[in-house]
Design a protein around this motif. Structure first.
Motif, mmCIF file in Angstrom:
data_model
loop_
_atom_site.group_PDB
_atom_site.id
_atom_site.type_symbol
_atom_site.label_atom_id
_atom_site.label_comp_id
_atom_site.label_asym_id
_atom_site.label_seq_id
_atom_site.Cartn_x
_atom_site.Cartn_y
_atom_site.Cartn_z
ATOM 1 N N ALA A 102 0.835 -1.205 0.000
ATOM 2 C CA ALA A 102 0.000 0.000 0.000
ATOM 3 C C ALA A 102 0.869 1.254 0.000
ATOM 4 C CB ALA A 102 -0.913 0.005 1.213
ATOM 5 N N GLY A 103 0.327 2.314 -0.549
ATOM 6 C CA GLY A 103 1.015 3.595 -0.504
ATOM 7 C C GLY A 103 0.919 4.225 0.879
ATOM 8 N N GLY A 104 1.866 5.108 1.189
ATOM 9 C CA GLY A 104 1.846 5.800 2.476
ATOM 10 C C GLY A 104 0.749 6.846 2.538
ATOM 11 N N GLY A 105 0.156 7.026 3.744
ATOM 12 C CA GLY A 105 -0.874 8.037 3.935
ATOM 13 C C GLY A 105 -0.266 9.420 4.115
ATOM 14 N N GLY A 157 -4.327 0.585 2.383
ATOM 15 C CA GLY A 157 -3.765 1.864 2.782
ATOM 16 C C GLY A 157 -4.420 2.475 4.010
ATOM 17 N N GLY A 158 -3.598 3.125 4.834
ATOM 18 C CA GLY A 158 -4.073 3.860 6.006
ATOM 19 C C GLY A 158 -3.432 5.233 6.029
ATOM 20 N N THR A 159 -3.556 5.933 7.173
ATOM 21 C CA THR A 159 -3.020 7.299 7.256
ATOM 22 C C THR A 159 -1.519 7.326 7.552
ATOM 23 O OG1 THR A 159 -3.648 7.389 9.596
ATOM 24 C CG2 THR A 159 -5.242 8.232 7.990
ATOM 25 N N GLY A 160 -0.947 6.193 7.973
ATOM 26 C CA GLY A 160 0.495 6.137 8.228
ATOM 27 C C GLY A 160 1.220 5.413 7.114
ATOM 28 N N GLY A 217 -4.539 8.114 -1.874
ATOM 29 C CA GLY A 217 -3.648 7.595 -2.908
ATOM 30 C C GLY A 217 -4.369 6.711 -3.899
ATOM 31 N N ASN A 218 -3.876 6.674 -5.119
ATOM 32 C CA ASN A 218 -4.465 5.840 -6.167
ATOM 33 C C ASN A 218 -4.103 4.365 -5.942
ATOM 34 O OD1 ASN A 218 -5.726 7.826 -7.959
ATOM 35 N ND2 ASN A 218 -3.630 8.547 -8.306
ATOM 36 N N ALA A 219 -5.089 3.497 -6.121
ATOM 37 C CA ALA A 219 -4.876 2.065 -5.917
ATOM 38 C C ALA A 219 -4.023 1.476 -7.031
ATOM 39 C CB ALA A 219 -6.210 1.340 -5.855
ATOM 40 N N GLY A 220 -3.259 0.418 -6.699
ATOM 41 C CA GLY A 220 -2.506 -0.317 -7.701
ATOM 42 C C GLY A 220 -3.429 -1.106 -8.606
ATOM 43 N N LYS A 221 -2.958 -1.414 -9.783
ATOM 44 C CA LYS A 221 -3.750 -2.155 -10.764
ATOM 45 C C LYS A 221 -3.439 -3.653 -10.653
ATOM 46 C CE LYS A 221 -5.222 1.753 -12.468
ATOM 47 N NZ LYS A 221 -6.608 2.225 -12.218
ATOM 48 N N ILE A 222 -4.437 -4.467 -11.045
ATOM 49 C CA ILE A 222 -4.213 -5.911 -11.033
ATOM 50 C C ILE A 222 -3.276 -6.270 -12.189
ATOM 51 C CG2 ILE A 222 -6.369 -6.516 -9.916
ATOM 52 C CD1 ILE A 222 -7.553 -7.075 -12.644
ATOM 53 N N TYR A 223 -2.343 -7.182 -11.907
ATOM 54 C CA TYR A 223 -2.212 -7.916 -10.637
ATOM 55 C C TYR A 223 -0.901 -7.525 -9.988
ATOM 56 C CZ TYR A 223 -5.971 -10.700 -12.565
ATOM 57 O OH TYR A 223 -7.168 -11.098 -13.099
ATOM 58 N N GLY A 224 -0.957 -7.204 -8.666
ATOM 59 C CA GLY A 224 0.254 -6.961 -7.903
ATOM 60 C C GLY A 224 0.822 -5.568 -7.928
ATOM 61 N N GLY A 225 0.116 -4.595 -8.531
ATOM 62 C CA GLY A 225 0.627 -3.228 -8.571
ATOM 63 C C GLY A 225 0.631 -2.582 -7.186
ATOM 64 N N GLY A 226 1.662 -1.767 -6.899
ATOM 65 C CA GLY A 226 1.740 -1.061 -5.622
ATOM 66 C C GLY A 226 0.804 0.133 -5.582
ATOM 67 N N GLY A 227 0.302 0.459 -4.388
ATOM 68 C CA GLY A 227 -0.579 1.610 -4.245
ATOM 69 C C GLY A 227 0.193 2.919 -4.250
ATOM 70 N N GLY A 228 -0.436 3.969 -4.766
ATOM 71 C CA GLY A 228 0.192 5.290 -4.776
ATOM 72 C C GLY A 228 0.064 5.982 -3.429
ATOM 73 N N GLY A 229 0.982 6.906 -3.159
ATOM 74 C CA GLY A 229 0.938 7.650 -1.910
ATOM 75 C C GLY A 229 -0.178 8.689 -1.894
ATOM 76 N N VAL A 250 -5.266 11.504 5.417
ATOM 77 C CA VAL A 250 -5.865 10.720 4.321
ATOM 78 C C VAL A 250 -5.068 9.429 4.106
ATOM 79 C CG1 VAL A 250 -6.972 12.638 3.125
ATOM 80 C CG2 VAL A 250 -4.586 12.108 2.648
ATOM 81 N N ASN A 251 -5.753 8.442 3.567
ATOM 82 C CA ASN A 251 -5.158 7.114 3.396
ATOM 83 C C ASN A 251 -4.342 6.999 2.109
ATOM 84 O OD1 ASN A 251 -6.514 6.290 5.705
ATOM 85 N ND2 ASN A 251 -8.228 5.380 4.558
ATOM 86 N N GLY A 252 -3.299 6.164 2.186
ATOM 87 C CA GLY A 252 -2.575 5.806 0.980
ATOM 88 C C GLY A 252 -3.388 4.851 0.123
ATOM 89 N N GLY A 253 -3.008 4.714 -1.137
ATOM 90 C CA GLY A 253 -3.722 3.819 -2.052
ATOM 91 C C GLY A 253 -3.467 2.351 -1.737
ATOM 92 N N ASP A 254 -4.491 1.523 -1.945
ATOM 93 C CA ASP A 254 -4.358 0.083 -1.705
ATOM 94 C C ASP A 254 -3.479 -0.568 -2.779
ATOM 95 O OD1 ASP A 254 -6.161 0.409 0.367
ATOM 96 O OD2 ASP A 254 -7.886 -0.351 -0.792
ATOM 97 N N GLY A 255 -2.702 -1.580 -2.361
ATOM 98 C CA GLY A 255 -2.003 -2.411 -3.336
ATOM 99 C C GLY A 255 -2.968 -3.410 -3.952
#
Length: 310
Positions: A128-131, A175-178, A270-282, A293-298
């Motif tokens: 996940a991306g950082g919050g 993703g969370g705020t930290g 943050g913007n979520a990662g794309k399938i499959y296995g993409g990392g989430g954006g901050g 605010v929360n980071g993007g989900d992986g």
């Protein structure tokens, strides 16, 4: 009308002889005709000094066993010890079909009937991306991007797999705020394992151009014949100058999926990662924001199994 040897044919044409119709027919039938389409047989050895070309559909060369071990011999090449036509039993060892089994959720891999070999590919879940933290005036916060899930590939036999193997699909970090949580590993038993990507660092409020690191790991536990790391998450930048410009970190790209895009200036998850296995954006927070605010989900990982069956 019968074919005759050259020695016999010569006796038809000795001095004073008057060859008969039958003898002329035997002469004609004793030699190959270039125009005939019927089968013609040569009973003696044949030596070819030049090239031999076989033209036309369905051309067949049959070699019978003899004192030369069923071989062709010319000055240009030798084809010897010819392999007999495959029997029905031996054909069972040859690949006839190629199939795929794709797992986007955990389950059980049961090989397709008559599977001989398979290529297993695993991609772990993206981090996940950082919050982004609460920001006072003239401060911004921007999280780093999450690392993509790792990639592993393994060639296996039917014996390696056995009756079945458990398949685990690694979830992406949420993703969370930290700082962002890591993604989980994807695997097929213990044969092939791909680690999840690391999460990005959470962004704290700053006015001095500090950065938050993107996720990066060593892929501990990844197992296979071939291993590839997930792309590291991008670091965040900012603020810069009086305009308080900032940019969150981009999520890393995996073998099969893009990372979540970075975000600039305006506050947002943050913007979520794309399938499959993409990392989430901050995530990013502009000045004077009272809520983190929360980071993007992986993105979750995947398992792809390509089977080669008889």
């Amino acid at each position: 009308m019968t074919t005759q040897t050259r020695a016999t044919l010569k006796t038809y044409f000795e001095t004073g002889d008057k060859p008969t119709q039958i003898q002329f027919e035997n002469l004609i039938d004793s030699f190959l005709s270039l125009s005939d389409t019927a089968s013609q047989t040569v009973k003696s050895a044949v030596t070819v000094s030049g090239a031999v070309y076989l033209a036309g559909g369905g051309t067949t060369v049959t070699v019978s066993a003899d004192t030369n071990n069923g071989s062709f011999a010319t000055t240009a090449c030798v084809v010897s010890a010819l392999t007999p036509y495959a029997t029905t039993a031996s054909l069972s060892a040859y690949i006839k079909t190629v199939t795929k089994q794709i797992f986007t959720g955990s389950g059980t891999y049961t090989p397709t009937a008559n599977m001989l070999y398979a290529i297993i590919e695993c991609v772990g879940g993206g981090g996940a991306g950082g919050g982004a933290a609460i920001t006072p005036a003239s401060n911004v916060a921007a999280g780093g991007g999450g690392e993509a899930g790792w990639y592993a590939r393994k060639v296996v036999t039917a014996a390696d797999v056995g009756v079945s193997k458990a398949v685990t699909i690694g979830a992406g970090g949420v993703g969370g705020t930290g700082s962002g949580p890591a993604g989980a590993a994807s695997s097929v038993g213990a044969l092939c394992v791909a680690a999840g990507g690391a999460g990005g660092t959470g962004g704290t409020a700053t006015a001095n151009g500090a950065v938050s690191a993107g996720g990066v790991s060593t892929g501990t536990g990844t197992t296979g014949d071939f291993i590839g790391s997930g792309e590291a998450g991008g670091m965040s930048f900012g603020p810069f100058g009086v305009n308080v410009v900032a940019l969150s970190g981009k999520g890393g790209n995996s073998f099969y999926g893009a990372g979540g895009a970075s975000k600039g200036n305006a506050s947002g998850v943050g913007n979520a990662g794309k399938i499959y296995g993409g990392g989430g954006g901050g995530a990013i927070n502009s000045p004077s924001q009272g809520a983190a605010v929360n980071g993007g989900d992986g993105a979750a990982g995947v398992v792809v199994i390509t089977e080669f069956c008889s």
